[in-house]
Design an enzyme around this catalytic site. Structure first.
Site, PDB file in Angstrom:
ATOM      1  N   CYS A 106       0.852  -1.186   0.000  1.00  0.00           N
ATOM      2  CA  CYS A 106       0.000   0.000   0.000  1.00  0.00           C
ATOM      3  C   CYS A 106       0.888   1.237   0.000  1.00  0.00           C
ATOM      4  O   CYS A 106       1.789   1.358   0.827  1.00  0.00           O
ATOM      5  CB  CYS A 106      -0.890  -0.040   1.242  1.00  0.00           C
ATOM      6  SG  CYS A 106      -1.674   1.542   1.577  1.00  0.00           S
ATOM      7  N   CYS A 162       1.016   3.111   3.392  1.00  0.00           N
ATOM      8  CA  CYS A 162       1.578   2.488   4.588  1.00  0.00           C
ATOM      9  C   CYS A 162       3.052   2.881   4.703  1.00  0.00           C
ATOM     10  O   CYS A 162       3.680   3.248   3.718  1.00  0.00           O
ATOM     11  CB  CYS A 162       1.458   0.969   4.496  1.00  0.00           C
ATOM     12  SG  CYS A 162      -0.147   0.372   5.069  1.00  0.00           S
ATOM     13  N   HIS A 208      -3.459   0.915   8.411  1.00  0.00           N
ATOM     14  CA  HIS A 208      -4.034   0.513   7.124  1.00  0.00           C
ATOM     15  C   HIS A 208      -5.450  -0.052   7.253  1.00  0.00           C
ATOM     16  O   HIS A 208      -6.303   0.157   6.388  1.00  0.00           O
ATOM     17  CB  HIS A 208      -3.123  -0.530   6.471  1.00  0.00           C
ATOM     18  CG  HIS A 208      -3.583  -0.966   5.118  1.00  0.00           C
ATOM     19  ND1 HIS A 208      -3.228  -0.310   3.962  1.00  0.00           N
ATOM     20  CD2 HIS A 208      -4.400  -1.987   4.734  1.00  0.00           C
ATOM     21  CE1 HIS A 208      -3.790  -0.908   2.923  1.00  0.00           C
ATOM     22  NE2 HIS A 208      -4.515  -1.937   3.359  1.00  0.00           N
ATOM     23  N   ASN A 230     -13.802   9.198  -1.087  1.00  0.00           N
ATOM     24  CA  ASN A 230     -14.483   8.134  -1.817  1.00  0.00           C
ATOM     25  C   ASN A 230     -14.151   6.847  -1.083  1.00  0.00           C
ATOM     26  O   ASN A 230     -12.987   6.472  -0.990  1.00  0.00           O
ATOM     27  CB  ASN A 230     -13.959   8.035  -3.251  1.00  0.00           C
ATOM     28  CG  ASN A 230     -14.299   9.271  -4.051  1.00  0.00           C
ATOM     29  OD1 ASN A 230     -15.344   9.890  -3.845  1.00  0.00           O
ATOM     30  ND2 ASN A 230     -13.408   9.647  -4.956  1.00  0.00           N
ATOM     31  N   HIS A 272      -6.579   1.911   2.332  1.00  0.00           N
ATOM     32  CA  HIS A 272      -5.990   2.674   3.443  1.00  0.00           C
ATOM     33  C   HIS A 272      -6.858   3.909   3.709  1.00  0.00           C
ATOM     34  O   HIS A 272      -7.183   4.638   2.782  1.00  0.00           O
ATOM     35  CB  HIS A 272      -4.564   3.082   3.075  1.00  0.00           C
ATOM     36  CG  HIS A 272      -3.761   3.537   4.248  1.00  0.00           C
ATOM     37  ND1 HIS A 272      -2.650   2.852   4.694  1.00  0.00           N
ATOM     38  CD2 HIS A 272      -3.913   4.592   5.083  1.00  0.00           C
ATOM     39  CE1 HIS A 272      -2.153   3.485   5.749  1.00  0.00           C
ATOM     40  NE2 HIS A 272      -2.910   4.544   6.000  1.00  0.00           N
ATOM     41  N   HIS A 276      -8.245   7.167   3.820  1.00  0.00           N
ATOM     42  CA  HIS A 276      -7.789   8.463   3.326  1.00  0.00           C
ATOM     43  C   HIS A 276      -8.912   9.145   2.563  1.00  0.00           C
ATOM     44  O   HIS A 276      -9.881   8.507   2.163  1.00  0.00           O
ATOM     45  CB  HIS A 276      -6.582   8.299   2.401  1.00  0.00           C
ATOM     46  CG  HIS A 276      -6.940   7.778   1.042  1.00  0.00           C
ATOM     47  ND1 HIS A 276      -7.297   6.445   0.818  1.00  0.00           N
ATOM     48  CD2 HIS A 276      -7.035   8.394  -0.158  1.00  0.00           C
ATOM     49  CE1 HIS A 276      -7.577   6.289  -0.465  1.00  0.00           C
ATOM     50  NE2 HIS A 276      -7.428   7.445  -1.088  1.00  0.00           N
ATOM     51  N   GLN A 314      -9.471  13.013   0.028  1.00  0.00           N
ATOM     52  CA  GLN A 314      -8.729  13.897  -0.864  1.00  0.00           C
ATOM     53  C   GLN A 314      -9.216  15.325  -0.686  1.00  0.00           C
ATOM     54  O   GLN A 314     -10.205  15.574   0.005  1.00  0.00           O
ATOM     55  CB  GLN A 314      -8.938  13.483  -2.321  1.00  0.00           C
ATOM     56  CG  GLN A 314      -8.402  12.119  -2.663  1.00  0.00           C
ATOM     57  CD  GLN A 314      -8.603  11.820  -4.145  1.00  0.00           C
ATOM     58  OE1 GLN A 314      -8.123  12.542  -5.014  1.00  0.00           O
ATOM     59  NE2 GLN A 314      -9.345  10.758  -4.428  1.00  0.00           N
TER      60      GLN A 314
HETATM   61 ZN   LIG Z   1      -1.931   1.146   3.837  1.00  0.00          ZN
END
Ligand SMILES: [Zn+2]
Ligand SMILES: [Zn+2]
Lengths: 318, 559
Positions: free
Chosen positions: A31, A34, A88, A128, A139, A141, A143
Site C-alpha cells: 500500500c 503504509c 491501514h 471516496n 488505506h 484516506h 482527498q
Molecule cells: Zn496502507
C-alpha cells in the site's frame, strides 16, 4: 496536458488532465500509504500531500484561449491526498474519536492555508470509500481539491442559499435544522451541536447530511468542543452505515464549506457534510446513470423517512 | 439640484428604488440612473454627460445612529448620534485641511462621511473611487449621496462609480461590501501577512545606522519577516538619498538581509518640502493653485510641504526611477506615507480629477516595485484598493492612550485601536490592515500593561499586520511577544466583529486551534474579557518538500 476548458453549453469548466505517461498500476502489492510504501518512508500520524497525478497544480502551465468560443484557463489549483491514520486497516467508522478530531483540525488547517492563495476560490474536501465509488486504496484516506473557480454545484448551492436568505432574511439550513429537530422523523443522530439526518430532499437511498445547529460557514468557525462533537457524529454515521448491511459501506463523503477568498455569502452559506452512499440494498447499487448525469435530476427509490428510521434503529456505541 | 424624494431605508419598499431610477437633466449635465437587484439589496449605476462638478444621486432618511468614515488612513471611522458636531481646531485647518478631506472647502462646515455609511439596519456605499470622490452629506434628518467630480467635462456618456444599498445588520453588510469592492477593483491580495519591526515609535527621527545595527543584533530569534527603517534616513522630504546618519542604501539593505529579514524603508513619495532640492529644481512638477503657484498640501517637520503632480511625464519618470533604485538597493518593503498629498485639489498637467491623479501616482509606484510589499499610509482608502498590500487604517499610535484627545487623526493609541475595530472588515479583503505598531517595551512609554495587552490582542485576533516598534535592548513584555508568536505560527484566521454600532465590540476569531473570543465592554477604560479556546489536541505541522517537488504536510500530536 493540464488545462481548463470552458463549456459554452453549460457554462462550466472541465479540467483536462492527460498525462503522457500512464499512471502506473501499482507494481507491488504494498500500500503506498503504509509506512515503507511509495509515499511514506517513516511513521506518521496524519498527513496531507500533493497528489502524484494531480489534475490541478499551483504552477500549472499558462494557457491561451484558442478563441472566444473555445476558452481555456490555467488549472492552477491543488490536489492533495489526505491520510487519516497510519493504520491501514482502520476507517472512519473504526478510528478513535480522538483521531477523527485530529483529522478535523488537519482539514481546518488545509482550508485556511490554501485560502491564503488568492487564486484559490474553493476548497473541496471529500472521501471516496469503497471500490463501488472508485476508491482504489483501502488505506483510510480522503482527498482535497482546491479549485481556482467555483464548481457548478457549489455555485448552485451558493445561489440557492443566497436566494433563500433574500426571501426570508434567514439561512435556509438554519431553518431546516430547526424544523427537523422538532419533527424528528428524518433524524439519524443528534447531539448538542449537530444533527445527522436523511434530508427531505435526499437524492440517494441512504443519503445522510450533517448540519451544525449553530450557523457557521466553515469548519474554522467551530470551537474545540464543537469539533469534538462533530467527530462523534462522523463516527456514528459511518458506524451505522457499516452495521446497516453488516458490510463495509461504500460512500462519497463531501464537506461543503463557504467559498474562500470571498466572504459575500458567509451569512447565507451554512457548512454541511453530505454522505452520498451508492447502495440501495445489501447487494444493489444505485448508479449515477443517464438521467442523473444528463439532467442532474435524481430518482430516489427509497423514501427518506424510511431510510432515516432504518439508520436510526441501527444501534451504535461510541 | 434638488431631489424631493427621500428614501426611508429603515422601512424599505422596493418601489422607492424605482423612484430614483431614470433620466434627469440637471444644470450642465444629463444623468441616467439604473437600478439592479443584488443579493441583500440593490446596485445603483449612473451614466453622465456634460460638465459636472457634483451629482446628488439620492437622499435617505437619517437614522439615529450612523457609522461614518473618513476618506483617509488616519481619519476617524466611528458611530455618530444626531447631536454629533465636528470639532476640528481652527488653527489646524490651514496645516492639515487636505489631510482631513479631499474637499476641505466644505468639510469643516458640514457633516460628511466618505465612501460609505452604515446603520443597524442598512448600508449605503460606493464600490470604487476611480474618477469621482463618493461621499455622504449629513444634514439634519437627511443624508445625501453624492459623487464629487471636481468640475469634469464629459463629452460622451460616462459610467459613474457604482453605489450599493444593502439591507441587513452591519456584521453582514460590512464584510459583504468589502468583498464587492475587492471584486469591483480586481484585488489579488498578497499572501504575505507580515510580522516586522519598525524604528518609528521608538526613535522617531532620532534614529541612525548604529541604532539600527544594535536592534538588528537584539532582534535575533524574534521571527520577524521584515525590518523597516522609518523617517530619519533621508536628506529631505523629496530628496530621497541617505543623510549623514546612514551609509549607502545598498549597505543598509544588505545589513538587514544579513539577518535574514526583508529590508523595508519609509518614504513620502508624493511630498516635496520647501527646503528640498527637488522643490528648487522642479517647481513645474508640483500641483499648483489658480495663480500657477505651487500649492501647499500640508505642513509638517516645521516645513511647508508641496504635492507632486503625478501627471507630469517627467515627474512620473522620476517617481519610477526612485522606486526602481530603492528596489535595486535591496528594499522589498515600502512604507509610503502622506499619500493624500497626491489627491489635493489644484491645477495639474493633465486634466484629471484629484482621485485620478492619485491612482496614477500609486499605479506608477506599483509598476516600479513589482511584487514587493507596499504599505500605504495617510492614504485615501477607496482609490488605493488593488494597489497596496497593506494599509494603515487608523491614526498613528503613540506611547500614550488618551480617550479624551481630539478625534482628528492625531497620534493616539486609543483612536488608532478604535479605528482598527471600526474598519476590521476590510482586512484580508482590500489588503492587510495595519493597526500600527505594537510597543511592547515596559519602559519609556506611558502605556499601561492592560493597554498594551488589549492593543496586541485586538491586532492578533483581527488577523492584522504585526509590526513591533521598540528599542529591543529595553525590557520587553516577552509574555506578550510569545502570544504574538503563538498566534502567527498558523495560517489565516476567520474573524467576525459584532457590536460596532454600540461600541461594545465582540470579536470571534477562529483559526486551526479553535475560536477565541475578545469582548470589549469599554474601550476608553480598556475593560475587556478574553477567552482562548485551547482544546485538548495540540496538532503540530511539519512541511517536507520531496525531490519531485511535491509538498507533504505532516500533522502530529505532541512532539
Ligand atoms: Zn496502507
Ligand atoms: Zn445557517
Amino acid at each position: 496536458m493540464m488545462e481548463r476548458r470552458y463549456n459554452v453549453l453549460t457554462d462550466e469548466w472541465v479540467m483536462i488532465s492527460a498525462f503522457t505517461q500512464q499512471r502506473p498500476t501499482n507494481p507491488t502489492t504494498t500500500c503506498p500509504l503504509c509506512v515503507g510504501g511509495d509515499e511514506f518512508s517513516r511513521p506518521y500520524d496524519l498527513a496531507s500531500f500533493d497528489n502524484r497525478f494531480p489534475s490541478m497544480k499551483v504552477d500549472a502551465p499558462n494557457v491561451e484561449s484558442e478563441n472566444s468560443l473555445y476558452k481555456k484557463a490555467r488549472s492552477n489549483g491543488k490536489c492533495e491526498v489526505v491520510v487519516y491514520t497510519v493504520d491501514h486497516n482502520s476507517a472512519m467508522s473504526l478510528m478513535p474519536i480522538h483521531q477523527i478530531e485530529k483529522l478535523i483540525k488537519m482539514w481546518t488547517d488545509r482550508y485556511l492555508e490554501l485560502s491564503l492563495q488568492p487564486t484559490i476560490k474553493y476548497v473541496f474536501i471529500f472521501e471516496n470509500r469503497g471500490a463501488e465509488v472508485g476508491a482504489t486504496l483501502s488505506h483510510p484516506h480522503g482527498q482535497l481539491y482546491a479549485f481556482p473557480f467555483l464548481p457548478k454545484r457549489i455555485e448552485a448551492k451558493v445561489q440557492s442559499l443566497a436566494k433563500y436568505y433574500d426571501e426570508h432574511g434567514r439561512c435556509a439550513i438554519c431553518d431546516v435544522v430547526e424544523n427537523e429537530v422538532s419533527i424528528r422523523e428524518r433524524l439519524v443522530y443528534e447531539n448538542e451541536s449537530f444533527v445527522a439526518l436523511v434530508p427531505f430532499y435526499a437524492r440517494w437511498p441512504y443519503e445522510v447530511h450533517v448540519y451544525p445547529k449553530r450557523h457557521v460557514s466553515s469548519l474554522v468557525e467551530l470551537n474545540n468542543s464543537e469539533r469534538n462533537l462533530l467527530s462523534k457524529v462522523l463516527k456514528v454515521v459511518t458506524m451505522k452505515y457499516d452495521l446497516l448491511f453488516q458490510q463495509s459501506f461504500p460512500y462519497m463523503m463531501m464537506l461543503f464549506q463557504s467559498p474562500v477568498n470571498d466572504v459575500r455569502y458567509e451569512h447565507a452559506f451554512h457548512f454541511h457534510i453530505e454522505f452520498n452512499p451508492v447502495k440501495r440494498d445489501k447487494n444493489k447499487i444505485k448508479w449515477m446513470a443517464s438521467v442523473e448525469t444528463g439532467t442532474w435530476a435524481f430518482i430516489n427509490p427509497k423514501l427518506p423517512e424510511e431510510a432515516a428510521a432504518e439508520l436510526r434503529s441501527v444501534e451504535v456505541i461510541i | 439640484m434638488n431631489i424631493s424624494q427621500i428614501i426611508d431605508l429603515e422601512n424599505f419598499s422596493d418601489i422607492d428604488m424605482k423612484k430614483i431610477a431614470g433620466y434627469r437633466k440637471e444644470d450642465g449635465f444629463e444623468l441616467i440612473v439604473e437600478i439592479e437587484k443584488l443579493h441583500l439589496g440593490f446596485k445603483i449605476k449612473g451614466y453622465l454627460k456634460g460638465y459636472v462638478d457634483e451629482v446628488e444621486v439620492f437622499k435617505f432618511k437619517r437614522p439615529d445612529k450612523l457609522l461614518v468614515n473618513n476618506w483617509q488612513s488616519w481619519g476617524p471611522s466611528k458611530v455618530i448620534q444626531k447631536d454629533f458636531q465636528l470639532n476640528f481646531p481652527k488653527e489646524l485647518i490651514q496645516k492639515f485641511g487636505f489631510s482631513a478631506s479631499i474637499m476641505p472647502e466644505s468639510y469643516f462646515d458640514n457633516l460628511l462621511s466618505d465612501y460609505y455609511v452604515a446603520s443597524d439596519r442598512f448600508f449605503v456605499g460606493c464600490l470604487s473611487s476611480k474618477v469621482a470622490h463618493p461621499y455622504f452629506q449629513i444634514d439634519g434628518d437627511e443624508v445625501s449621496v453624492k459623487l464629487k467630480y471636481f468640475g469634469m467635462n464629459f463629452n460622451e456618456w460616462n459610467e459613474t462609480e457604482t453605489i450599493v444599498i444593502l439591507l441587513d445588520k452591519p456584521e453582514v453588510t460590512l464584510p459583504y461590501y468589502a468583498d464587492l469592492v475587492a471584486k469591483e477593483n480586481v484585488v489579488n491580495i498578497s499572501d504575505k501577512r507580515l510580522i516586522g519591526w519598525s524604528s518609528w515609535y521608538q526613535y522617531f527621527v532620532d534614529f541612525d545606522y548604529e541604532k539600527m545595527c544594535a536592534d538588528l543584533e537584539n532582534a535575533r530569534g524574534k521571527g520577524y519577516d521584515v525590518f523597516q527603517i522609518d523617517d530619519a534616513w533621508e536628506v529631505d522630504i523629496g530628496d530621497w538619498t541617505p543623510n549623514n546618519k546612514f551609509p549607502s542604501l545598498e549597505k543598509v539593505a544588505a545589513k538587514i538581509k544579513e539577518y535574514g529579514y526583508i529590508p523595508g524603508i519609509w518614504l513620502a513619495p508624493f511630498s516635496v518640502s520647501e527646503t528640498s532640492t527637488l522643490f528648487m529644481e522642479h517647481p513645474d512638477w508640483l500641483v499648483k493653485d489658480g495663480n500657477g503657484n505651487p500649492k501647499v498640501a500640508y505642513e509638517n517637520w516645521n516645513k511647508k510641504i508641496y504635492a507632486l503632480d503625478t501627471t507630469v511625464p517627467r515627474a512620473v519618470d522620476w517617481l519610477t526611477s526612485l522606486f526602481e533604485h530603492l528596489k535595486d538597493c535591496g528594499f522589498e518593503y515600502f512604507k509610503i506615507d502622506f499619500l493624500f498629498a497626491a489627491a489635493i485639489q489644484g491645477k495639474r498637467f493633465e486634466n484629471v480629477t484629484p482621485v485620478q491623479a492619485y491612482t496614477q501616482g500609486l499605479n506608477t509606484i506599483r509598476q516600479a516595485v513589482g511584487d514587493s510589499f507596499v504599505l500605504g499610509c495617510g492614504a485615501p482608502l477607496l482609490p488605493s484598493v488593488g494597489y497596496v498590500d497593506g494599509m494603515r487604517i487608523g491614526p498613528d499610535t503613540a506611547p500614550y492612550w488618551d480617550a479624551n484627545g481630539p478625534d482628528i487623526g492625531h497620534p493616539n493609541a486609543y483612536y488608532a485601536l478604535r479605528n482598527a475595530l471600526t474598519r476590521w472588515y476590510i482586512n484580508g479583503i482590500w489588503w492587510w490592515n495595519d493597526p500600527d505598531c505594537l510597543m511592547l517595551r515596559k519602559v519609556d512609554t506611558q502605556l499601561s500593561d492592560v493597554q498594551r495587552e488589549l492593543y496586541t490582542l485586538v491586532s492578533l485576533l483581527l488577523d492584522n499586520m504585526i509590526i513591533q516598534s521598540d528599542n529591543l535592548s529595553y525590557e520587553i513584555d516577552d509574555g506578550l511577544w510569545n502570544v504574538v508568536s503563538e498566534y502567527r505560527k498558523y495560517g489565516k484566521r476567520k474573524v467576525l466583529l459584532s457590536g460596532i454600532m454600540s461600541g461594545q465590540y465582540n470579536i470571534t476569531s477562529c483559526g486551526v486551534h479553535g475560536c477565541d473570543l475578545l469582548s470589549i465592554t469599554d474601550l476608553e477604560k480598556c475593560v475587556f474579557t478574553y477567552s482562548k479556546d485551547s482544546g485538548d489536541i495540540k496538532l503540530k505541522k511539519t512541511i517536507e518538500i520531496q525531490d519531485d517537488g511535491r509538498r507533504f504536510n505532516y500533522y502530529n500530536e505532541n512532539d
